[in-house]
Each structure stands twice: as C-alpha cells, then as structure tokens.
Design a protein around this motif. Structure first.
Motif, PDB file in Angstrom:
ATOM      1  N   ARG A 174       0.851  -1.173   0.000  1.00  0.00           N
ATOM      2  CA  ARG A 174       0.000   0.000   0.000  1.00  0.00           C
ATOM      3  C   ARG A 174       0.890   1.225   0.000  1.00  0.00           C
ATOM      4  O   ARG A 174       1.876   1.290   0.728  1.00  0.00           O
ATOM      5  CB  ARG A 174      -0.870  -0.014   1.263  1.00  0.00           C
ATOM      6  N   ASP A 175       0.542   2.198  -0.839  1.00  0.00           N
ATOM      7  CA  ASP A 175       1.360   3.418  -0.876  1.00  0.00           C
ATOM      8  C   ASP A 175       0.501   4.588  -1.318  1.00  0.00           C
ATOM      9  O   ASP A 175      -0.530   4.408  -1.960  1.00  0.00           O
ATOM     10  CB  ASP A 175       2.543   3.226  -1.835  1.00  0.00           C
ATOM     11  N   ALA A 176       0.980   5.781  -0.977  1.00  0.00           N
ATOM     12  CA  ALA A 176       0.225   6.986  -1.329  1.00  0.00           C
ATOM     13  C   ALA A 176       0.999   7.812  -2.330  1.00  0.00           C
ATOM     14  O   ALA A 176       1.424   8.915  -2.048  1.00  0.00           O
ATOM     15  CB  ALA A 176      -0.064   7.807  -0.079  1.00  0.00           C
ATOM     16  N   GLN A 375      -3.225   3.669  -2.255  1.00  0.00           N
ATOM     17  CA  GLN A 375      -3.769   2.621  -3.113  1.00  0.00           C
ATOM     18  C   GLN A 375      -2.927   1.370  -2.929  1.00  0.00           C
ATOM     19  O   GLN A 375      -1.803   1.439  -2.435  1.00  0.00           O
ATOM     20  CB  GLN A 375      -3.679   3.037  -4.593  1.00  0.00           C
ATOM     21  N   TRP A 376      -3.458   0.282  -3.411  1.00  0.00           N
ATOM     22  CA  TRP A 376      -2.708  -0.973  -3.381  1.00  0.00           C
ATOM     23  C   TRP A 376      -1.987  -1.175  -4.706  1.00  0.00           C
ATOM     24  O   TRP A 376      -2.573  -0.973  -5.770  1.00  0.00           O
ATOM     25  CB  TRP A 376      -3.655  -2.138  -3.103  1.00  0.00           C
ATOM     26  N   ASP A 417       4.960   0.018 -11.360  1.00  0.00           N
ATOM     27  CA  ASP A 417       4.127  -0.762 -10.450  1.00  0.00           C
ATOM     28  C   ASP A 417       2.652  -0.545 -10.775  1.00  0.00           C
ATOM     29  O   ASP A 417       2.246   0.513 -11.232  1.00  0.00           O
ATOM     30  CB  ASP A 417       4.444  -0.407  -8.993  1.00  0.00           C
ATOM     31  N   TRP A 418       1.895  -1.570 -10.515  1.00  0.00           N
ATOM     32  CA  TRP A 418       0.515  -1.654 -11.007  1.00  0.00           C
ATOM     33  C   TRP A 418      -0.466  -1.320  -9.883  1.00  0.00           C
ATOM     34  O   TRP A 418      -0.501  -2.012  -8.869  1.00  0.00           O
ATOM     35  CB  TRP A 418       0.323  -3.072 -11.547  1.00  0.00           C
ATOM     36  N   ASN A 419      -1.216  -0.291 -10.108  1.00  0.00           N
ATOM     37  CA  ASN A 419      -2.254   0.084  -9.145  1.00  0.00           C
ATOM     38  C   ASN A 419      -3.460  -0.830  -9.328  1.00  0.00           C
ATOM     39  O   ASN A 419      -4.126  -0.781 -10.352  1.00  0.00           O
ATOM     40  CB  ASN A 419      -2.652   1.546  -9.373  1.00  0.00           C
TER      41      ASN A 419
END
Length: 772
Positions: A174-176, A375-376, A417-419
């Motif tokens: 998880r990151d913003a 989001q993941w 990286d894939w949201n």
RNA sequence: GGGCGGUUAGCUCAGUUGGCUAGAGCGUUUCAUUGACAUUGAAAAGGUCAUAGGUUCGACUCCUAUACCGCCCACCA
C-alpha cells in the motif's frame, strides 16, 4: 423448367434452416467437451473473456480464429478444450449501470454498498446469456460445461489467495503516490487506463517573486513547495538553495529553489513551480528533496482551502479570497484566481493557444486529477523479469513476432508498479482489514437512513453510531497511509478488538483476468489444471496485449512457475469497408449477429478470415460477406450436383479408398486428386502457421475455380454416363473438401456431410483431418 | 520526443526467405438464359507496385533519404 428435387437440399443453401439444429446436435452430442487422455497432449484455448454484460461486436466475431484452431485440432484427434467465460468488468459495468440508473432518474448515492452491488449483479445476470447465445450463433465450439464467470466463488477465492501470497512475498503493498483519479467516477486507475488527449488551454505567465513562471494550473500554486531550475541555467544558478519570500494571492509564502535536470530552460521562463501533491513529476522531485505533499484538491475535484482557513490571524482580504475559492470545482476556481491575479498585478501574460496533453478518464472523458491517495500496488519489476525471460527463451512464442514481440519487450522493460485499487463496489474487495479502534482517524463515508451521503472519521461517528450500523452502511473507507491493517478478518492482532472493517477498494478487473488461465482451470491442484495448463494458444487482438496478455504472463509465471500459454497469436482488428475503425459515433458499425441472420455464420466467418495478412487490419463490408455467402452456396450446389449424378447412375458408387480405381485412374481424375493433395498440405501448413487468410483463399480458389469450374465442367459427360470411377473421385474430392473447409465454415459443411454415405456415422465435427 | 506499421487495379487488400506475362475479393464492361448453382457461367478492361537515389545479372521484395497516412509508448510545467 424442370425442378430438381433432392431430399433436404434446396436450390439455395439457407443457413436459417440448418444452423440452429446443427449447433444443438454438436452441443448435445458432447463434442465440445474433451476426453482427458493422459497419453495425448491436449490442445487448449481460453476464450478472452468478454464483458458478460455486453452484446457481441465484430471484434468478438474474430474469435473465429480460435474456432478454426479448435476444430482443426479436434479433427486431428487431440483432446481439445476451448474454455468460454464472462467478465464482470468492474468499472465498465458499474459505469453502464450508473448510466442506466441515471436514465431512471436515480443515482448510485441512493443505495448503500451492498444494495448497489446486488442490483448490478442482477443486471449482469440478465445480460450474461445474450452474449453466450450470440457466440453459439457464430458456431463457436466452446465447452459450455466449463463456462466460467470471473466472480464465481472458486475463481475469486484463488484471486484472493494470490493477493495474500503476493502480500506475504512483499509484492503487494500500500502506498500513497499520485494516482490517476477520476473525480467524477470516484476511482483511481492504473497508468494503462489513462487516455491522453491533446487540448488547448491558456498558459498563464505570472509574477513569482523575482521570477516569472508559466503554468496551466494556477489553482495549484497555493501549495507549491519549491521552485525548480535547470542547474546549468546561468540565469538562475545563483538562486539555487536560497529560500525566497514570494507574494501570492493569499499573501507571502516561503519557497526554496532546487535544481532539476529535467527543467527545460527554453520552456516558458525556465522556472518550474513544484507541486508534489498534484503533479507526478513534482511528486518524484519532492521525494528527492523531501518536500511536503500538500493537497489542495479533494477527491471530488473541489478546491480545499481548509488548511488555510484554519490558520489564525488571516488578513481579511485573503480570508475572503480563500472562502471564495473553497469548495469550488477546479475550473471554476481557476477562473476566479486568474481575475484576482490580474487585480494584484501578478498576471504577466496569457498564451491562449497552448497545446498540451492531458490525462483523461477513458470511461467518462473527465480530466483526471493526479491525487495523493493511498492505493494498493503490485511490484511488477521482478514479475516482468521472468515474463521477459520466458519469451526470450521461446517458452512462449508471440505471433506475428516481428511486430508484437518488440512491443511486449518495450513495455515489460519499462513497466511501472501496477495500481490494483479501484474505488468502486462492483468487484471483490481487497482482503485487508483495518481495526477502527487502532485507527480512529480512518475516514468513512456512508449512508444514513435518509440516504444522505455522510463523511467523517470513525472517531466522529463512533459516539453516535453502533459498529454494526457503520459496517453495513459504509460506502467507502479511506484509511490514512499510516493506518495499520492485517490480512485477517478475525480479531485485531494489535488490540484484540473486533471493530474491524474490510478495505472498501475493490480489485482492478484485470487483476482477476490476469489469473484467468489458473483460476478457470482450477489451480493449484485439479484434474483440469494438471492436464490443460499451460494452455496452447492465446488468441486476442493486440489492444489488450499489455492489459491482459502481458499480465497473464507475469501472474501465471508467478503462481505456477510455468508460462500460461505456449503461443500468443494476435489477430487482426476489424475495420470498415474503407479501412476505418468501427465506431458508434461514425455510424460504420456492422453488427455480426445481423450479418449471421442475413447471410449465415459461415459467410461472416469466411469473410473475416479472407484477405488479411497476419497483424494487419481486416476490412469487412456487407458486399464481402455476401460474396462469401455465395461461396457457401456454391459448395452446397456442388453437393447437389454430385447427389444428382450418383442418384441417376442407379448404381452403388464405391468409396474411393475401397477400390482399385486409384491405380487405373483417368488423367483428369489423377490431376484433381493431385491438386487436392497439394491443397490439403497447404491448408494444413497454413493453419499451423496461423495463415488463415492464405488457407481460406486457397480453399476458395480450389473449390470454385479448379474443382467446380474446371474438373466438374470438363467431366460432366462421364458423370452423366454413370462412370463409377469418375463419380467416386468426384465424391471423394468433395468429401475431403468438406473436411478442409469445416473449421472455416462449420455449418454448411456439416449439413452437407449428413447427406452423404460414409463409413462411420460420426458427424463431420469429429471426422479425421485429411492427411496425405 | 521515442518507436512501429503502411503507401500495389475504381474500392479493400494479398504477394511467407529478391527470379517465370504482379494476384484475390468486391465493383465495372460485354456475351451466355436456365436439367448443380443467376447467390450462375464465359470473357474483358484496369496497376510507371508513393517519390528520389543505391546494391544486384535481376528489386513490389534488400539499403538510404523524403513525403503522406495510421498506430503504440512517454511526467515536459
């Protein structure tokens, strides 16, 4: 005029009289379902799962390619599986459903999460079969007993398991960072889903302390955190590292000048304002220089000045301005600000004709807002590495190689990286649980009894609402990045409490479909999975090479260690008679089902295969389909001709391979047999090499212009005289032709097949492919 | 900005490693009129293979450049 009457064979072939019954015969006969035979290598294709909610279009009719391969391999005796399915198509379906609601004067905000979900599920359930029936009308020989829907419980279970495995492997996190967020649809997207449009917008030059800067987005400047200049730019070199006080619309702000290679000294004034919260490039730059991320636009696309208004001792003039901007839509606020810039003498000039590219929502067409929302994500680099290796080693071959292998490598090498988070209800929720007691700052939005949307934190609602009310009424939960969470839906691992709520983000649809080869076949351990995985060919159009094919490669390799398919075949895009893309807006759309109704499935199928090089577009027109209908009719009438002559001979015509006729053969017969053998070899070779157009053209040419126009005309006297050898050869060539044409035109060939005597009662669909 | 594909008959396109008078479907023209098919048969017209160079005994096919069309990728404020 003498009417010739042959039982079951009218003068013209009428698909309407035969197609439905023949399809039913195939299906009830169980010919679409393979027999698992460990001694034999199976041939398997997974249908690119169409949106279960959508009727067929010409693109789907191109799945004929798959049916040709499937029928060919079935006739070769391979255990052959074509597995059909339907996709819940998260955002697509929810969007369509919301439009339908809007037509009825309703909105999604009138329903709580569960109700909305169930309504969409019902809607899809009603439409699911339209699609399936349409594919049957095209003659697709799919194993309907293995039909899968992307939300089938066992499919979802595997998908959730994959997520958990990835999470434990450190590949799901998880990151913003800045996400492409559509404030209208209320969800973020992956980079692939962003559609860039060229737009003309004013470029504002404004005074910025000692500088002038250029921007199309003056509304974000309140939260600029730095100024960037090119380190080589002599004009500004001396400012680097300095902190300047700059006068803005809401008073002076502090700003540090930082160096950035990527600032183009020639663009605008060579100075760039840095807004980490609303620009992807600035966000990365901000990370490097440790700049704060300070949003000024909220998730609904409205200006948020609460950070300013909550300060003490604001000058009345500035307070008034902030209040004026606060809560306004971006475009509206921008106009107000430009006025105020003029009033303050800060606006230097405006370039009204500035063209640039803007990220748009591919669904609703709104301008996407890059927003810092947690989001993941899936860490893709390690997955891509293996997917690249697999193709390089030839474990999966891409066809046509020249064009698409390069595209595949380019994308894989530059993958981000894939949201996988979507803020919609239609799809499985990400299996992560937050403890509300440990994270009282989690923002909740939900519906109260009066169907009014409410926003607040758990802290705000905890005193007035029970946990159960919150749990059932919740629409979305927006946990801050620092919130703690766990994979478990049991008690909180920290405090032991049971006030835990599941993540309301649902999976990107493509996260589910990327696992289609493993989920549909029953990974990790099932008879089907062990037998049919890896599949043989994955055929699709190139537009979803990245969305789907590349991701299936990554996920298949990740979970099983094996590629999901041995060959990727990219088929042609169907365009109109003038080579233009079909689009509703252009009015040039041809409906495949209409064409099937008018000319028969065989005609449409053949038209789609005829006259296109691999990888290029295929132009389709009603004229062309009619031409192919004529071909089906020609084939039909050759059959009538043969029947007529054999009936007239009033003698038993021996099977060609039962007699010694082959050794005492007539020169004409010898020639047509030899030409037939050449044809069988070339059709086989062309199918093996995915050259369907060449195969179709040679079948057409031989049937019409060699067999009918030449051989048949030249030997009419022999047939009339009842020459047994001639009639035997004639029938033999024709029977072999029916087999060779069958994968392309299954209906007309099967219906004629039934009228001829044969050694086995089996239908054509499981007859043996001719070998020479 | 980077990359890819295309430019061949009126239209849409084939032409798989360079080699016989460059092909197909549709359309057009002429003739044929009915014991398989008029959803037919026989014949015909129609192409300087985008342009300019080059390699070669030989180029639609290989190389270079140009023009136009289409597509993909990219954070230029």
């Amino acid at each position: 005029m003498v009417e010739i009457s042959l039982p079951g064979m009218d003068k013209n072939y009428d698909p309407k009289l035969t197609e439905e019954a023949i399809y039913r015969m195939w299906e009830t006969g169980g010919y679409f379902t393979p027999t698992i035979d460990p001694q034999k290598k199976p041939f398997t294709i997974l249908l690119p799962l169409p949106n279960a909610n959508d009727p067929m279009h010409m693109g789907h009719a191109m799945f004929t390619v798959q049916d040709i391969l499937i029928r060919y391999h079935r006739m070769m005796g391979d255990p052959t599986l074509w597995l059909p399915g339907g996709d819940h198509a998260g955002i697509e379906t929810q969007y369509v459903f919301e439009k339908k609601l809007a037509k009825e004067g309703k909105s999604r905000f009138q329903f709580d999460r569960d109700t909305l979900y169930n309504m969409i599920a019902d809607y899809v359930e009603q439409n699911k079969n339209i699609n399936r029936d349409q594919m049957k009308r095209l003659g697709f020989s799919m194993d309907w007993t293995r039909y899968r829907y992307s939300l089938d419980p066992n499919i979802v279970a595997t998908v959730l398991d994959t997520f958990k495995t990835m999470y434990n492997d450190g590949l799901a996190y998880r990151d913003a960072r800045l996400v492409n967020y559509c404030t209208k649809d209320g969800t973020g997207f992956s980079d692939l889903e962003v559609k860039y449009d060229e737009r003309i917008d004013p470029l504002y030059y404004m005074k910025y302390g000692p500088f002038t800067i250029a921007t199309v987005r003056p509304e974000t400047k309140f939260r600029d955190t730095a100024l960037a200049v090119n380190p080589k730019d002599k004009r500004y070199k001396k400012y680097i590292g300095q902190t300047l006080e700059i006068m803005g619309l809401l008073g002076p702000i502090q700003m540090t000048v930082i160096p950035d290679q990527e600032v183009d000294p020639k663009f605008g004034t060579g100075i760039m304002k840095v807004t980490p919260a609303h620009d992807p490039h600035d966000f990365e730059l901000g990370k490097k220089f440790n700049l704060p991320v300070t949003p000024i636009i909220d998730q609904r696309g409205k200006m948020d000045f609460s950070w300013f208004l909550s300060q003490n001792n604001i000058e009345p003039k500035y307070k008034e301005r902030a209040e004026k901007y606060h809560g306004k839509k971006v475009a509206e606020a921008r106009a107000l600000m430009v006025e105020d810039l003029k009033a303050d003498g800060l606006l230097v000039k405006v370039d009204e004709q500035y063209t640039h590219r803007v990220g748009m929502c591919y669904r609703c067409g709104s301008v996407l807002e890059p927003l810092p929302i947690p989001q993941w994500y899936i860490k893709t680099k390690p997955l891509a590495k293996k997917a690249i290796e697999a193709v390089k080693k030839g474990k999966t071959k891409i066809f046509p190689k020249k064009r698409f292998e390069k595209m595949y490598f380019d994308w894989m090498n530059n993958i981000l990286d894939w949201n996988i988070s979507r803020q919609i209800v239609w799809g499985p929720r990400i299996p992560i649980w937050y403890c509300l007691d440990c994270n009282p700052d989690i923002a909740l939005s939900f519906l109260n009894a009066e169907h009014v949307k409410m926003f607040g934190t758990y802290k705000d609602f905890a005193s007035t609402h029970s946990f159960d009310e919150i749990k059932h009424g919740i629409q979305t939960l927006s946990a801050p990045l620092k919130a703690t969470y766990a994979l478990t839906d049991g008690a909180c691992t920290t405090c032991g409490g049971t006030h835990i709520l599941q993540e309301t983000d649902t999976f990107d649809t493509w996260f589910l479909s990327s696992q289609w080869p493993i989920t549909t076949l029953g990974f990790p351990d099932s008879k089907d999975f062990n037998y049919f995985y890896p599949t043989s060919v994955l055929d699709t159009m190139w537009d979803i090479l990245f969305f789907w094919v590349a991701r299936m490669m990554m996920m298949g390799l990740y979970r099983t260690g094996k590629v999901p398919f041995e060959v990727v075949h990219l088929h042609s895009r169907v365009v109109d008679a003038h080579g233009k893309k079909m689009a509703k807006s252009k009015g040039n759309v041809i409906n495949p089902i209409d064409m099937v109704g008018k000319y028969g499935a065989d005609a449409l199928r053949f038209a789609l295969m005829f006259g296109a090089a691999p990888g290029s577009d295929i132009a389709i027109s009603e004229d062309k389909i009619r031409g192919m209908r004529n071909f089906a009719n020609k084939l039909w009438n050759i059959g009538r001709f043969i029947h007529m002559n054999i009936d007239a001979a009033k003698a038993e015509i021996p099977f060609y391979d039962d007699t010694r006729l082959q050794t005492v053969i007539d020169a004409n017969d010898k020639q047509i047999i030899s030409e037939l053998n050449t044809l069988a070899v070339s059709v086989t070779k062309n199918i093996n090499h995915y050259r369907f157009s060449d195969a179709a053209q040679s079948l057409y040419e031989f049937t019409w212009h060699q067999f009918a126009d030449v051989y048949l005309e030249k030997n009419k006297d022999r047939f009339k005289a009842g020459d047994a050898q001639a009639l035997s050869v004639l029938r033999h060539v024709y029977i072999i032709l029916l087999k060779l044409i069958h994968p392309f035109m299954p209906f007309v060939t099967e219906s004629i097949w039934g009228t001829f005597p044969r050694k086995h009662a089996d239908p054509l669909i499981i007859s043996h492919w001719p070998t020479v």
